[in-house]
Design an enzyme around this catalytic site. Structure first.
Site, PDB file in Angstrom:
ATOM      1  N   ASP A   1     -96.260 116.363  79.932  1.00 49.96           N
ATOM      2  CA  ASP A   1     -96.009 117.339  78.810  1.00 49.96           C
ATOM      3  C   ASP A   1     -97.071 118.402  79.021  1.00 49.96           C
ATOM      4  O   ASP A   1     -97.601 118.475  77.809  1.00 49.96           O
ATOM      5  CB  ASP A   1     -95.426 116.725  77.626  1.00 49.96           C
ATOM      6  CG  ASP A   1     -95.230 117.634  76.595  1.00 49.96           C
ATOM      7  OD1 ASP A   1     -94.532 118.860  76.712  1.00 49.96           O
ATOM      8  OD2 ASP A   1     -95.168 117.525  75.341  1.00 49.96           O
TER       9      ASP A   1
ATOM     10  N   GLU B   1     -98.897 106.503  78.743  1.00 51.46           N
ATOM     11  CA  GLU B   1     -97.366 106.086  78.796  1.00 51.46           C
ATOM     12  C   GLU B   1     -96.907 105.750  80.276  1.00 51.46           C
ATOM     13  O   GLU B   1     -96.001 106.581  81.017  1.00 51.46           O
ATOM     14  CB  GLU B   1     -96.745 107.097  78.059  1.00 51.46           C
ATOM     15  CG  GLU B   1     -97.053 107.425  76.740  1.00 51.46           C
ATOM     16  CD  GLU B   1     -96.196 108.378  75.950  1.00 51.46           C
ATOM     17  OE1 GLU B   1     -95.690 109.338  76.600  1.00 51.46           O
ATOM     18  OE2 GLU B   1     -96.313 108.520  74.627  1.00 51.46           O
TER      19      GLU B   1
ATOM     20  N   TYR C   1     -93.492 108.159  67.713  1.00 48.88           N
ATOM     21  CA  TYR C   1     -92.662 109.257  67.120  1.00 48.88           C
ATOM     22  C   TYR C   1     -91.474 109.070  66.097  1.00 48.88           C
ATOM     23  O   TYR C   1     -90.405 109.916  66.121  1.00 48.88           O
ATOM     24  CB  TYR C   1     -92.398 110.227  68.358  1.00 48.88           C
ATOM     25  CG  TYR C   1     -93.669 110.856  68.767  1.00 48.88           C
ATOM     26  CD1 TYR C   1     -94.376 111.945  68.354  1.00 48.88           C
ATOM     27  CD2 TYR C   1     -94.316 110.305  70.089  1.00 48.88           C
ATOM     28  CE1 TYR C   1     -95.393 112.388  68.962  1.00 48.88           C
ATOM     29  CE2 TYR C   1     -95.411 110.828  70.720  1.00 48.88           C
ATOM     30  CZ  TYR C   1     -95.916 111.995  70.108  1.00 48.88           C
ATOM     31  OH  TYR C   1     -97.122 112.580  70.752  1.00 48.88           O
TER      32      TYR C   1
ATOM     33  N   GLU D   1    -101.270 108.553  69.117  1.00 50.43           N
ATOM     34  CA  GLU D   1    -100.180 109.788  69.132  1.00 50.43           C
ATOM     35  C   GLU D   1     -99.302 109.576  68.023  1.00 50.43           C
ATOM     36  O   GLU D   1     -98.681 108.263  67.924  1.00 50.43           O
ATOM     37  CB  GLU D   1     -99.458 110.256  70.459  1.00 50.43           C
ATOM     38  CG  GLU D   1    -100.549 110.596  71.618  1.00 50.43           C
ATOM     39  CD  GLU D   1     -99.574 111.214  72.909  1.00 50.43           C
ATOM     40  OE1 GLU D   1     -98.183 111.371  72.525  1.00 50.43           O
ATOM     41  OE2 GLU D   1    -100.170 111.226  73.596  1.00 50.43           O
TER      42      GLU D   1
HETATM   43  C1  GCB Z   1     -96.248 111.816  74.336  1.00 51.45           C
HETATM   44  C2  GCB Z   1     -97.070 112.196  75.476  1.00 51.45           C
HETATM   45  C3  GCB Z   1     -97.558 113.720  75.129  1.00 51.45           C
HETATM   46  C4  GCB Z   1     -96.579 114.604  74.840  1.00 51.45           C
HETATM   47  C5  GCB Z   1     -96.132 113.951  73.534  1.00 51.45           C
HETATM   48  C6  GCB Z   1     -94.994 114.817  72.762  1.00 51.45           C
HETATM   49  O1  GCB Z   1     -95.842 110.745  74.115  1.00 51.45           O
HETATM   50  O2  GCB Z   1     -98.071 111.422  75.672  1.00 51.45           O
HETATM   51  O3  GCB Z   1     -98.250 114.118  76.392  1.00 51.45           O
HETATM   52  O4  GCB Z   1     -97.135 115.963  74.619  1.00 51.45           O
HETATM   53  O5  GCB Z   1     -95.646 112.674  73.725  1.00 51.45           O
HETATM   54  O6  GCB Z   1     -95.183 115.875  72.027  1.00 51.45           O
HETATM   55  O7  GCB Z   1     -93.771 114.691  73.251  1.00 51.45           O
END
Ligand code: GCB
Length: 605
Positions: free
Chosen positions: A163, A417, A473, A510
């Site tokens: 991403d 990941e 997330y 994250e």
């Molecule tokens: C993740 C990735 C990261 C993305 C992020 C997202 O898990 O490690 O590279 O930018 O999510 O914002 O989706």
């Protein structure tokens, strides 16, 4: 690999500036010994993509060329001359006066080419062919395809399996440096510290290249430049009494000054800055200098307007200043090693760094249906289809070679990941962890960063990790907008990790929510500034309940550019700062929280 510096025996010239540039249409062969048939120019260091006004050049995938001329002063002609590329993304073939002199694959680490014998007297033509192709054998991993139109014209395409925008070019400085013919090739600094006695035994190993020195002297200078220990030989132990420790946000840097002599005369001198600190993982804690450290900070990107992934030192300085003002103390170099310049700056500023290899996208069958994943024996195509092991090994060698001496780096992240939930992950990662443990002279902890599907039941290789690092997330990609359910899931999962590994520290590397600055909602809707703050408040609450939870690095420091996608609005908007570094309103909440959390001893139990 030593960073190029000037000393009484060495010079450094800068080959940055405006270079000729051309995308390769692969119609007529290019002669690297001739001026490129193009009027385009690009600034170096910077990615080429956002310097053009032409959308076709911006998204060009395949090969492209850079060229410039340079001369070398006569006084340097009897010296050893080395071309040093801070990086060339992702693969480069280097030609000097029409002859290929070097090749390197891997877009985020430096490489050097000795060119003493390839120079002509006045005007040297330096031509670099680059490729931005990523596929299943490279890291990062790209989904690569080719197609041909009716006229036979070939179009190459990389669909990024990650991403961030595939910015490419000569992203980092290009330097020409000189050394004598007998030279200091490398210095390894490994301090062993007795914290009680405030004493360090600094193991210094020097590699002599070219002609052989008959004497090597080593002096350690304190931060004021006073000599505090001396010795001689290629393998030395020097003792520092009343040692000043390198501490998070209170850096102290010594310098190892190495002098190579022949027949009583100084031939080569190099000065390597280093910090003295300990790093240890024990009883579910991450100790720096013997005390439990709490990570507060970010996942970042090298990403700025116009420069793309090109070195932008003013932004680097600003970013660290913004971090410090917020009470942050650390970041991860997601998802690749950052420039030498940034790592040196962190050493100096006392910013704690988790350095990551470019291994991102090692997952070829991502799905939002995870019902199968936790079943024992689950296997997708990742470890059958990918052929990244050689590139991954090379990347580990290269980051260790470049960054082994940096005090700011306290942990290596072997990958971000990957499909750790899929059968084959352990077989893939075990040798890489072994290699990293062997190569690191400071024996730092190792980790990889876990995707949500890699949970305590499904992760096949978490036994290899010293610290459990999670990207989560809940409330954004999962249970979007529902912070109640997300709070429960966050707590349940963290408790399950802690139960599985009571001795391993756990941290978030994250967590975040895309947020459009200026978008407000009385109902705290996702994408609003209110939701972003609520989301962070919810997570903070749970983090504070988990004893082995040792750090929060949110996603992301700033908005950044990505490939096109229906979930991306001119890039990823999870920044707590915009791409130009204006704060979103959540920064006030985070600053308050982080400024009230001490760097050490936050978790009492
Ligand atoms: C993740 C990735 C990261 C993305 C992020 C997202 O898990 O490690 O590279 O930018 O999510 O914002 O989706």
């Amino acid at each position: 690999m030593l960073y190029p510096i000037s000393t009484m025996s060495r010079t450094v010239s800068d080959l940055n500036g405006i270079w000729k540039f051309m995308v390769d249409q692969e119609v007529t062969p290019i002669d690297p010994g001739q001026p490129l048939p193009s009027d385009d120019v690009m600034a170096v260091p910077a990615s080429f993509n956002d310097q053009t006004a032409d959308a076709k050049i911006r998204s060009h995938t395949g090969y492209f060329w850079y060229q410039r001329r340079f001369a070398v002063a006569d006084v340097l002609k009897d010296q050893r001359l080395v071309l040093r590329f801070g990086s060339a993304t992702h693969e480069a073939w280097v030609y000097l006066n029409g002859q290929e002199v070097g090749h390197h694959k891997g877009g985020f680490t430096p490489f050097e080419i000795e060119i003493s014998d390839d120079l002509v007297d006045e005007d040297n033509l330096l031509t670099v062919k680059l490729s931005n192709i990523l596929d299943y054998s490279t890291i990062p991993v790209g989904n690569y395809s080719e197609s041909q139109d009716e006229s036979g014209h070939l179009t190459r395409k990389v669909d990024e399996n990650f991403d961030f925008f595939n910015y490419a070019g000569l992203n980092r400085p290009i330097k020409l440096y000189s050394t004598p013919k007998a030279y200091i090739e490398d210095i390894v600094v490994a301090p062993a510290v007795d914290l009680d006695q405030q004493r360090a035994d600094v193991h210094l190993t020097v590699k002599n290249g070219g002609e052989v020195f008959d004497e090597v002297n080593v002096t350690i200078l304190d931060q004021a430049g006073n000599p505090v220990a001396t010795g001689s030989g290629l393998d030395e132990h020097l003792i520092l009494n009343n040692v000043h420790l390198w501490q998070p946000l209170k850096a102290y840097l010594y310098t190892a000054k190495v002098t190579g002599m022949i027949a009583g005369k100084v031939v080569d001198v190099y000065e390597e800055p280093f910090g003295v600190r300990t790093v240890q993982v024990t009883n579910g804690k991450f100790l720096i200098n013997g005390r439990p450290f709490y990570f507060k900070g970010f996942g970042k990107h090298e990403d700025t307007y116009v420069n793309g992934k090109g070195l932008n030192e003013a932004y680097n300085v600003l970013d660290l200043n913004l971090m410090k003002k917020m009470g942050a103390n650390s970041f991860r170099t997601s998802h690749y090693p950052y420039s030498d310049e940034m790592i040196r700056l962190c050493d100096r500023e006392g910013i704690v760094v988790i350095e990551e290899t470019p291994a991102v996208g090692l997952m070829v069958s991502f799905t939002f249906d995870n019902s199968e994943i936790s079943k024992p024996g689950y296997q997708d195509d990742t470890w059958k289809d990918l052929n990244t092991a050689a590139a991954h090994r090379q990347a580990i060698h290269e980051i260790m070679d470049r960054d082994k001496n940096h005090a700011c780096i306290v942990m290596w992240s072997i990958a971000n990941e990957a499909a750790n939930y899929s059968k084959g992950a352990h077989e893939y990662f075990e040798p890489l962890f072994k290699l990293a443990r062997q190569l690191d002279p400071q024996k730092r902890p190792l980790t990889y960063i876990d995707l949500v599907w890699s949970n305590p039941q499904s992760d096949k290789s978490s036994d290899l990790l010293d610290v459990i690092c999670l990207n989560r997330y809940y409330g954004w990609y999962l249970d979007t907008g529902d912070l109640e359910v997300s709070e429960r899931k966050t707590r349940d999962e963290l408790k399950a990790w802690q139960a599985k590994y009571p001795d391993k520290p756990i941290m978030y590397t994250e967590y975040g929510a895309d947020t459009i600055p200026g978008l407000h909602s009385a109902y705290d809707e996702p994408w609003s500034e209110e939701f972003q703050e609520d989301y962070y408040r919810m997570n903070s609450k749970v983090f504070d309940e988990i004893p082995n939870f040792v750090g929060e690095q949110l996603w992301n420091f700033a908005d950044f550019q990505t490939k096109y996608g229906i979930q991306r609005v001119q890039g990823n908007k999870k920044g707590v700062f915009t791409r130009s570094r204006e704060p979103k309103s959540v920064v006030r909440y985070l600053s308050k929280r982080w400024n009230s959390i001490p760097n050490f001893d936050y978790k009492k139990s």
